[in-house]
Scaffold this active site. Structure first.
Site, short mmCIF file in Angstrom:
data_model
loop_
_atom_site.label_atom_id
_atom_site.label_comp_id
_atom_site.label_asym_id
_atom_site.label_seq_id
_atom_site.Cartn_x
_atom_site.Cartn_y
_atom_site.Cartn_z
N CYS A 83 0.71 -1.15 -0.03
CA CYS A 83 -0.01 -0.23 -0.02
C CYS A 83 0.89 1.32 -0.15
O CYS A 83 1.63 1.43 -0.78
CB CYS A 83 -0.89 -0.01 1.21
SG CYS A 83 -2.40 1.11 0.93
N LYS A 368 1.59 -12.83 21.78
CA LYS A 368 1.10 -13.75 22.72
C LYS A 368 0.93 -15.25 22.21
O LYS A 368 0.90 -16.11 22.86
CB LYS A 368 -0.44 -12.93 23.05
CG LYS A 368 -1.02 -13.56 24.37
CD LYS A 368 -0.62 -13.05 25.55
CE LYS A 368 -1.39 -13.35 26.91
NZ LYS A 368 -0.69 -12.61 27.78
#
Ligand code: XMP
Length: 512
Positions: A83, A368
């Site tokens: 992008c 995590k």
């Protein structure tokens, strides 16, 4: 840190930068995020084997637009611009970018042109997520167009010779179903990576590093909280240096039901770790007497926690290091965050400011989900690995108003019932956090023809990626019904049950 192949993702301020990193890691390639303005020398030191430029909200023409050192294109390593990253690459290398208002937003059909390695095995026509204003209208010399859309002549571009690539769409989001294949093409076909980043390798290399760093004598201390991060960090260090790691587990009386027993059973009895369990319940309750302000409560708990921890650590003689379960999102956040202090967070169990100890943060490059994988790899029980996050001040911030042992006992029981029912319904892992809150109110009810004036229990259940934002979780009515009747039937102190339907923002996850 470098374990073989490494990608550096330059962050140009895009909202999906962390997601790019997660995707690359899921494809078994190690990566780190650096700010776009990292210097040429710093980048060279970090020795990447490939670069990815993230998206970003700026226009390449804006005076303040983030730009990187143009020498990054000449490092002779593959570069993928996504992008904004592609627009910048196009502009820097002599292409033409047209300024515009938001051109395409949302799902867009991409048409593949020619046959580029980047889009190998991808359907000729596929759906992708777009969000851009500016667009590349002419590719730089040496590049060719490898995909287009109805409104964008250059949806992807490639210079196969120099291994420079650009994608106008976002391959990292789930709305681009073949995005993972495209990223995998970049890493495997273009970068020729072996893709060896696994949690098993991580455990082996990290324990070896810790052993080497500490030598044969150094002793290390770790504050164990029962949460997954400190549990995994401690187990990793324990694997490296065995009983030279001493864990301190402070019971401040604000733990969940059965937490202390579970932690001691796993770490002391099963894993045979050196643990000092400190019963500090009375000290904490004494200091919390009469304290009702949430910030004041957090400070009382946080400060006293540090004092107890220091007191215990001093008894241990010479200690050189402290283990902390810091994760990569915290590292990224603390590097860039300008967030105002909403709550005095993450201060409990933190490094005592005047304890002169070195830090060991073995998880500082992990997300995590990777930490959970490492936990399983190390043989930690699923019960600990999948535990919902728990705040340092514990139930202290879930008992609203003054914290007393009686109120904490009610909350512990209510919380245990809730967790039991959520697990029985098979929902525990779908939810980021779910817990009971005890508000500082009583209401009138009737139990067995008798008037009651008793506590209300609030249920909070949210989904989240990292705790920064959260959505309330739509628990099925049957589950809510079961929780409700169990709470009011099994707990004499409770006569009412309510469900919190707020997201973050505007609410926060914890109530205080
Ligand atoms: P909030 O309530 O700010 O919480 O939406 C976001 C996440 O952080 C956890 N939390 C804490 N964790 N010490 C911690 O280690 C703290 O003082 C603390 N306060 C909140 C909370 O449980 C949620 O996951």
């Amino acid at each position: 840190m470098k374990t073989g192949e490494k990608v550096i993702i330059l962050d140009f301020g895009g909202q999906y930068t962390q997601l790019i990193a997660r995707r690359v890691r899921e494809l078994n390639v190690y990566c780190e995020i650096l700010p776009y303005n990292v210097s040429y020398d710093e980048l060279r030191v970090s020795a990447p084997d490939a670069l990815i430029f993230s998206g970003g909200s700026a226009s390449v023409y804006a005076p303040e637009a983030p730009r990187c050192d143009p020498r990054f294109y000449s490092l002779q390593i593959p570069v993928l611009g996504i992008c904004y990253g592609m627009q910048l690459m196009a502009m820097d290398l002599g292409g033409v970018v047209k300024e515009g208002r938001r051109q395409e937003y949302g799902k867009t059909t991409i048409f593949v042109q020619g046959d580029s390695e980047l889009l190998a095995d991808v359907e000729q026509e596929f759906s992708a997520w777009m969000s851009h204003g500016d667009q590349v209208v002419k590719v730089p010399p040496g590049f060719s167009v490898i995909a287009e859309t109805e409104n964008t002549a250059v949806a992807a571009m490639a210079d196969a010779e120099r291994k420079l690539f650009g994608l106008q769409f976002h391959p990292e989001v789930i709305h681009t179903p073949c995005g993972k294949l495209i990223l995998s093409n970049f890493l495997e076909r273009i970068c020729s990576f072996q893709r060896t980043w696994t949690m098993e390798n991580f455990v082996d290399s990290t324990t070896a590093e810790i052993r080497e760093m500490l030598g044969p004598e150094e002793r290390v201390v770790c504050g164990l909280s029962g949460g997954v991060d400190s549990a995994v960090a401690a187990t990793l260090v324990h694997r490296a240096i065995g009983e030279r790691l001493i864990c301190i587990f402070v019971d401040h009386g604000l733990l969940r039901k059965g937490e202390k027993e579970a932690v001691l059973a796993t770490f002391a009895r099963e894993l045979k770790m050196n643990i000092i369990a400190v019963d500090a319940r009375e000290e904490f309750f004494a200091r919390l007497r009469g304290v009702t302000d949430p910030e004041e409560k957090r400070k009382v708990i946080g400060n006293h926690f540090i004092r107890v921890f220091e007191r215990e650590a001093e008894k241990l003689g010479k200690i050189s290091y402290l283990v902390q379960g810091t994760l990569y999102p915290d590292v990224i956040e603390s590097g860039t965050s300008t967030a105002a202090v909403i709550k005095s967070h993450h201060n409990v169990g933190g490094l005592p400011p005047d304890m002169r100890l070195g830090l060991i943060e073995p998880l500082r490059y992990l997300f995590k989900d990777e930490v959970r994988e490492v936990g399983l790899e190390l043989g930690l029980p699923e019960e600990i690995v999948w535990r919902h996050p728990f705040p340092g001040p514990g139930l202290g911030v879930r008992v609203l108003g003054e914290v007393t042992p009686e109120k904490v006992a009610v909350l512990q029981e209510a919380d245990a019932i809730i967790i039991e029912e959520i697990k029985a319904a098979g929902l525990y892992r779908k939810i980021w956090q779910c817990f009971a809150v005890l508000p500082d109110i009583r209401s009138v009810g009737v139990k067995g023809d008798r008037r009651t004036y008793a506590h209300t229990i609030v249920l909070r259940a949210v989904t989240s990626q990292d705790g920064m934002t959260a959505d309330w979780y739509p628990l099925p009515y049957e589950v809510l019904g079961r929780i409700s009747s169990r709470l009011v039937n099994e707990l004499p102190q409770v006569n009412r049950f309510v469900y919190d339907l707020t997201s973050k923002p505007p609410a926060t996850i914890e109530w205080e």
